[in-house]
Design an enzyme around this catalytic site. Sequence first.
Site, PDB file in Angstrom:
ATOM      1  N   ASP A   1     -14.063  13.753   8.016  1.00 22.66           N
ATOM      2  CA  ASP A   1     -13.121  14.725   7.459  1.00 22.66           C
ATOM      3  C   ASP A   1     -12.755  14.274   6.036  1.00 22.66           C
ATOM      4  O   ASP A   1     -12.285  13.146   5.857  1.00 22.66           O
ATOM      5  CB  ASP A   1     -11.872  14.731   8.374  1.00 22.66           C
ATOM      6  CG  ASP A   1     -10.812  15.717   7.908  1.00 22.66           C
ATOM      7  OD1 ASP A   1     -10.910  16.224   6.775  1.00 22.66           O
ATOM      8  OD2 ASP A   1      -9.876  15.962   8.706  1.00 22.66           O
TER       9      ASP A   1
ATOM     10  N   GLU B   1     -14.530  -9.089 -13.269  1.00 20.70           N
ATOM     11  CA  GLU B   1     -15.194  -9.775 -12.162  1.00 20.70           C
ATOM     12  C   GLU B   1     -16.597  -9.212 -11.985  1.00 20.70           C
ATOM     13  O   GLU B   1     -17.233  -9.403 -10.952  1.00 20.70           O
ATOM     14  CB  GLU B   1     -14.375  -9.690 -10.874  1.00 20.70           C
ATOM     15  CG  GLU B   1     -14.049  -8.303 -10.410  1.00 20.70           C
ATOM     16  CD  GLU B   1     -13.164  -8.299  -9.164  1.00 20.70           C
ATOM     17  OE1 GLU B   1     -13.664  -8.692  -8.108  1.00 20.70           O
ATOM     18  OE2 GLU B   1     -11.987  -7.898  -9.267  1.00 20.70           O
TER      19      GLU B   1
ATOM     20  N   CYS C   1      -9.005  -8.934  -9.365  1.00 16.86           N
ATOM     21  CA  CYS C   1      -8.346  -7.833 -10.069  1.00 16.86           C
ATOM     22  C   CYS C   1      -7.122  -8.299 -10.858  1.00 16.86           C
ATOM     23  O   CYS C   1      -6.440  -7.481 -11.478  1.00 16.86           O
ATOM     24  CB  CYS C   1      -7.932  -6.750  -9.082  1.00 16.86           C
ATOM     25  SG  CYS C   1      -9.282  -6.256  -8.024  1.00 16.86           S
TER      26      CYS C   1
ATOM     27  N   TYR D   1     -19.489  -1.748  -3.476  1.00 19.44           N
ATOM     28  CA  TYR D   1     -19.563  -2.208  -2.084  1.00 19.44           C
ATOM     29  C   TYR D   1     -20.858  -1.683  -1.491  1.00 19.44           C
ATOM     30  O   TYR D   1     -21.490  -0.776  -2.044  1.00 19.44           O
ATOM     31  CB  TYR D   1     -18.369  -1.666  -1.283  1.00 19.44           C
ATOM     32  CG  TYR D   1     -17.018  -2.151  -1.783  1.00 19.44           C
ATOM     33  CD1 TYR D   1     -16.529  -3.397  -1.415  1.00 19.44           C
ATOM     34  CD2 TYR D   1     -16.241  -1.360  -2.618  1.00 19.44           C
ATOM     35  CE1 TYR D   1     -15.287  -3.842  -1.854  1.00 19.44           C
ATOM     36  CE2 TYR D   1     -15.002  -1.797  -3.079  1.00 19.44           C
ATOM     37  CZ  TYR D   1     -14.533  -3.040  -2.686  1.00 19.44           C
ATOM     38  OH  TYR D   1     -13.313  -3.480  -3.127  1.00 19.44           O
TER      39      TYR D   1
ATOM     40  N   THR E   1     -14.111   3.219  -1.799  1.00 18.61           N
ATOM     41  CA  THR E   1     -13.157   2.641  -2.758  1.00 18.61           C
ATOM     42  C   THR E   1     -13.886   1.991  -3.933  1.00 18.61           C
ATOM     43  O   THR E   1     -13.446   0.985  -4.464  1.00 18.61           O
ATOM     44  CB  THR E   1     -12.202   1.632  -2.079  1.00 18.61           C
ATOM     45  OG1 THR E   1     -12.959   0.559  -1.505  1.00 18.61           O
ATOM     46  CG2 THR E   1     -11.389   2.291  -0.980  1.00 18.61           C
TER      47      THR E   1
ATOM     48  N   HIS F   1      -1.465  -2.475  -8.943  1.00 14.90           N
ATOM     49  CA  HIS F   1      -2.923  -2.487  -8.826  1.00 14.90           C
ATOM     50  C   HIS F   1      -3.295  -1.462  -7.754  1.00 14.90           C
ATOM     51  O   HIS F   1      -2.699  -1.440  -6.674  1.00 14.90           O
ATOM     52  CB  HIS F   1      -3.412  -3.886  -8.435  1.00 14.90           C
ATOM     53  CG  HIS F   1      -4.829  -3.885  -7.973  1.00 14.90           C
ATOM     54  ND1 HIS F   1      -5.846  -3.357  -8.738  1.00 14.90           N
ATOM     55  CD2 HIS F   1      -5.414  -4.301  -6.813  1.00 14.90           C
ATOM     56  CE1 HIS F   1      -6.984  -3.461  -8.070  1.00 14.90           C
ATOM     57  NE2 HIS F   1      -6.749  -4.023  -6.895  1.00 14.90           N
TER      58      HIS F   1
ATOM     59  N   LYS G   1       1.748   2.294  -0.177  1.00 15.56           N
ATOM     60  CA  LYS G   1       2.033   1.286   0.858  1.00 15.56           C
ATOM     61  C   LYS G   1       2.818   0.130   0.241  1.00 15.56           C
ATOM     62  O   LYS G   1       3.755  -0.390   0.837  1.00 15.56           O
ATOM     63  CB  LYS G   1       0.723   0.719   1.426  1.00 15.56           C
ATOM     64  CG  LYS G   1      -0.063   1.619   2.360  1.00 15.56           C
ATOM     65  CD  LYS G   1      -1.334   0.857   2.793  1.00 15.56           C
ATOM     66  CE  LYS G   1      -2.351   1.711   3.513  1.00 15.56           C
ATOM     67  NZ  LYS G   1      -1.949   2.148   4.839  1.00 15.56           N
TER      68      LYS G   1
ATOM     69  N   ASN H   1     -11.501   2.520  -7.757  1.00 21.81           N
ATOM     70  CA  ASN H   1     -11.087   1.159  -8.080  1.00 21.81           C
ATOM     71  C   ASN H   1     -11.816   0.683  -9.336  1.00 21.81           C
ATOM     72  O   ASN H   1     -13.043   0.779  -9.418  1.00 21.81           O
ATOM     73  CB  ASN H   1     -11.397   0.220  -6.908  1.00 21.81           C
ATOM     74  CG  ASN H   1     -10.644  -1.105  -7.017  1.00 21.81           C
ATOM     75  OD1 ASN H   1      -9.960  -1.358  -8.007  1.00 21.81           O
ATOM     76  ND2 ASN H   1     -10.763  -1.929  -5.999  1.00 21.81           N
TER      77      ASN H   1
ATOM     78  N   SER I   1      -7.489 -10.365  -5.373  1.00 20.66           N
ATOM     79  CA  SER I   1      -7.845 -10.995  -4.098  1.00 20.66           C
ATOM     80  C   SER I   1      -8.201 -12.451  -4.292  1.00 20.66           C
ATOM     81  O   SER I   1      -8.665 -12.869  -5.346  1.00 20.66           O
ATOM     82  CB  SER I   1      -9.041 -10.271  -3.486  1.00 20.66           C
ATOM     83  OG  SER I   1      -8.643  -9.020  -3.015  1.00 20.66           O
TER      84      SER I   1
HETATM   85  N1  CAA Z   1      -6.736  12.867   7.563  1.00 18.72           N
HETATM   86  C1  CAA Z   1      -5.762  12.131   6.945  1.00 18.72           C
HETATM   87  N2  CAA Z   1      -5.735  10.756   6.999  1.00 18.72           N
HETATM   88  C2  CAA Z   1      -6.735  10.139   7.658  1.00 18.72           C
HETATM   89  C3  CAA Z   1      -7.754  10.843   8.297  1.00 18.72           C
HETATM   90  C4  CAA Z   1      -7.748  12.283   8.234  1.00 18.72           C
HETATM   91  N3  CAA Z   1      -8.685  13.016   8.800  1.00 18.72           N
HETATM   92  N4  CAA Z   1      -8.586   9.945   8.861  1.00 18.72           N
HETATM   93  C5  CAA Z   1      -8.094   8.705   8.576  1.00 18.72           C
HETATM   94  N5  CAA Z   1      -6.973   8.828   7.862  1.00 18.72           N
HETATM   95  C6  CAA Z   1      -6.127   7.779   7.313  1.00 18.72           C
HETATM   96  C7  CAA Z   1      -5.887   6.625   8.282  1.00 18.72           C
HETATM   97  O1  CAA Z   1      -4.832   6.921   9.175  1.00 18.72           O
HETATM   98  C8  CAA Z   1      -5.540   5.507   7.329  1.00 18.72           C
HETATM   99  O2  CAA Z   1      -4.234   5.661   6.870  1.00 18.72           O
HETATM  100  P1  CAA Z   1      -3.188   4.422   6.927  1.00 18.72           P
HETATM  101  O3  CAA Z   1      -3.835   3.305   6.105  1.00 18.72           O
HETATM  102  O4  CAA Z   1      -1.967   4.955   6.290  1.00 18.72           O
HETATM  103  O5  CAA Z   1      -3.066   4.059   8.363  1.00 18.72           O
HETATM  104  C9  CAA Z   1      -6.443   5.799   6.108  1.00 18.72           C
HETATM  105  O6  CAA Z   1      -6.854   7.165   6.233  1.00 18.72           O
HETATM  106  C10 CAA Z   1      -7.693   4.957   6.060  1.00 18.72           C
HETATM  107  O7  CAA Z   1      -8.340   5.067   7.286  1.00 18.72           O
HETATM  108  P2  CAA Z   1      -8.959   3.783   8.011  1.00 18.72           P
HETATM  109  O8  CAA Z   1      -7.942   2.685   8.023  1.00 18.72           O
HETATM  110  O9  CAA Z   1      -9.577   4.173   9.267  1.00 18.72           O
HETATM  111  O10 CAA Z   1     -10.082   3.442   6.906  1.00 18.72           O
HETATM  112  P3  CAA Z   1     -11.237   2.429   6.949  1.00 18.72           P
HETATM  113  O11 CAA Z   1     -11.029   1.380   7.948  1.00 18.72           O
HETATM  114  O12 CAA Z   1     -12.483   3.225   7.042  1.00 18.72           O
HETATM  115  O13 CAA Z   1     -11.173   1.770   5.481  1.00 18.72           O
HETATM  116  C11 CAA Z   1     -10.158   0.295   3.884  1.00 18.72           C
HETATM  117  C12 CAA Z   1     -10.009   1.570   4.694  1.00 18.72           C
HETATM  118  C13 CAA Z   1     -10.049  -0.903   4.821  1.00 18.72           C
HETATM  119  C14 CAA Z   1      -9.075   0.227   2.833  1.00 18.72           C
HETATM  120  C15 CAA Z   1     -11.564   0.287   3.222  1.00 18.72           C
HETATM  121  O14 CAA Z   1     -11.682   1.368   2.349  1.00 18.72           O
HETATM  122  C16 CAA Z   1     -11.862  -0.996   2.458  1.00 18.72           C
HETATM  123  O15 CAA Z   1     -12.276  -2.005   3.023  1.00 18.72           O
HETATM  124  N6  CAA Z   1     -11.691  -0.977   1.095  1.00 18.72           N
HETATM  125  C17 CAA Z   1     -11.945  -2.138   0.245  1.00 18.72           C
HETATM  126  C18 CAA Z   1     -10.859  -3.168   0.317  1.00 18.72           C
HETATM  127  C19 CAA Z   1      -9.609  -2.762  -0.412  1.00 18.72           C
HETATM  128  O16 CAA Z   1      -9.607  -1.901  -1.248  1.00 18.72           O
HETATM  129  N7  CAA Z   1      -8.533  -3.474  -0.123  1.00 18.72           N
HETATM  130  C20 CAA Z   1      -7.265  -3.240  -0.774  1.00 18.72           C
HETATM  131  C21 CAA Z   1      -6.424  -4.482  -0.868  1.00 18.72           C
HETATM  132  S1  CAA Z   1      -7.355  -5.801  -1.678  1.00 18.72           S
HETATM  133  C22 CAA Z   1      -7.255  -5.434  -3.344  1.00 18.72           C
HETATM  134  O17 CAA Z   1      -6.450  -4.669  -3.765  1.00 18.72           O
HETATM  135  C23 CAA Z   1      -8.241  -6.074  -4.253  1.00 18.72           C
HETATM  136  C24 CAA Z   1      -9.302  -5.089  -4.574  1.00 18.72           C
HETATM  137  O18 CAA Z   1      -9.200  -4.360  -5.538  1.00 18.72           O
HETATM  138  C25 CAA Z   1     -10.444  -5.022  -3.699  1.00 18.72           C
END
Ligand code: CAA
Length: 410
Positions: free
Chosen positions: A31, A81, A113, A145, A154, A235, A244, A278, A310
Amino acid sequence: MNTSAGIHDLSIATTEYVLEHTRLAAHIGVDPRKFTHGIGQDAMSIPAEDEDIVTMAATAARPILERHGTDGIRTVLLATETGVDESKAAALYLHRLIGLPDNARVIELKQACYSATAALQFAAALTAGDPEHRTLVIAADIARYDTGSAAEATQGAAAAAMLVTADPAILRIEPVSGLYSAHVMDFWRPTYRRTAVVDGKYSVTAYLDAIEHAWNDYHKRAHRELPDFAAFCYHQPFTKMAYKAHRHLLERNGQTPAPEQIEHAIGATTRYNRLVGNSYTASLYLALTALFDHADDLTGKPIALVSYGSGCVAEFLSATVVPGYRRHLRTRANREALSRRTPITYEHYARLARTALPEDGSEYHTPHQTSGPYRFAGITGHIRCYEPRRANLRSAMDADTSAAAQGARP
Ligand code: CAA
């Protein structure tokens, strides 16, 4: 640090191509609201084959040099990076490309970052020692990624260039900040990998934990409260992360924020990152640029910059917006940098993601794809070659090769 040091000019750049999240969602069969609402992303910038951090950095920095010249620029700090060499600073490739002065120190910085924030602090400290000293700080990154991973949505790419001076025209950085560092393995990229390794869910909690510590450190030293700030630039690995983070800080400080309160504090800062994705160390400074370009008048108001890299390092900085700052913004050019991108199909994006440069030093000419002012022309004799777009590829590569052979500056 001199209390009046800060950002005198600010300019951003991004890539030739853009992948909309609706296309990614259609390809993987989820979705699209998971991306547009769940992580707060509509699109991500994708570099052409002849773009990299050096071309984005040059494109972001050029308007600053056109406006202010190079006089007084004695330090150039490129934070990234997504380095292009294990030894030579990527900033040195800019040196000739955009005509930086000889009498300058030219360095690359890395800490995920976070590094552009370190660069900003180093620049401000240099200005404190010599008010005539100007530093060109450039943050540039490409977030990559593995295709098919949860983190794929992302990705993104951009650069932000800042001229740091005494008596800045836009933003004065305050001397006290809050700091936090810890050894955590939430996200990293070993030297043998083109894409990052990430523990996604853990990285989110590591980010929240780190910024809370950085705020606590700031709060002890600066005696300011969260409601004192007119806006918060976080960031933004994805824009929902800023929501968040802000909720987390407020709740940990005894508040129960309404969604409108959070939107008011950070909504404007997400406008560019939502469309760019990002950009790692540039992301916070795209958030700052978006705030200036979209918020009501911020004159004289304190704003917070919340940096996270990170691994991890976090810093909570405060800054004050300088009267008359709006006259110095580049709002039209910034919006144009995003709107000029060409949307691509998922297949086109996947082809670009598979494209790899030779790793044995063999001659390689990149196809002409970018319509930006600079391009990565290719590799010859292990040397990366850059040129203004439309310049003769052969002569750019020859100039780099012969300069290296002679050990001379071109
Ligand atoms: N409608 C609306 N919302 C939906 C939905 C739908 N149909 N389906 C899912 N969602 C929501 C979920 O509820 C969730 O929301 P919450 O976080 O508020 O609970 C959100 O969408 C994401 O869904 P998932 O948690 O299931 O997503 P995922 O597991 O597939 O991946 C992630 C999310 C872990 C962030 C992934 O994108 C990722 O690994 N990203 C890279 C790491 C990252 O960016 N980390 C951030 C902190 S580290 C940092 O900041 C350094 C850096 O730059 C990397």
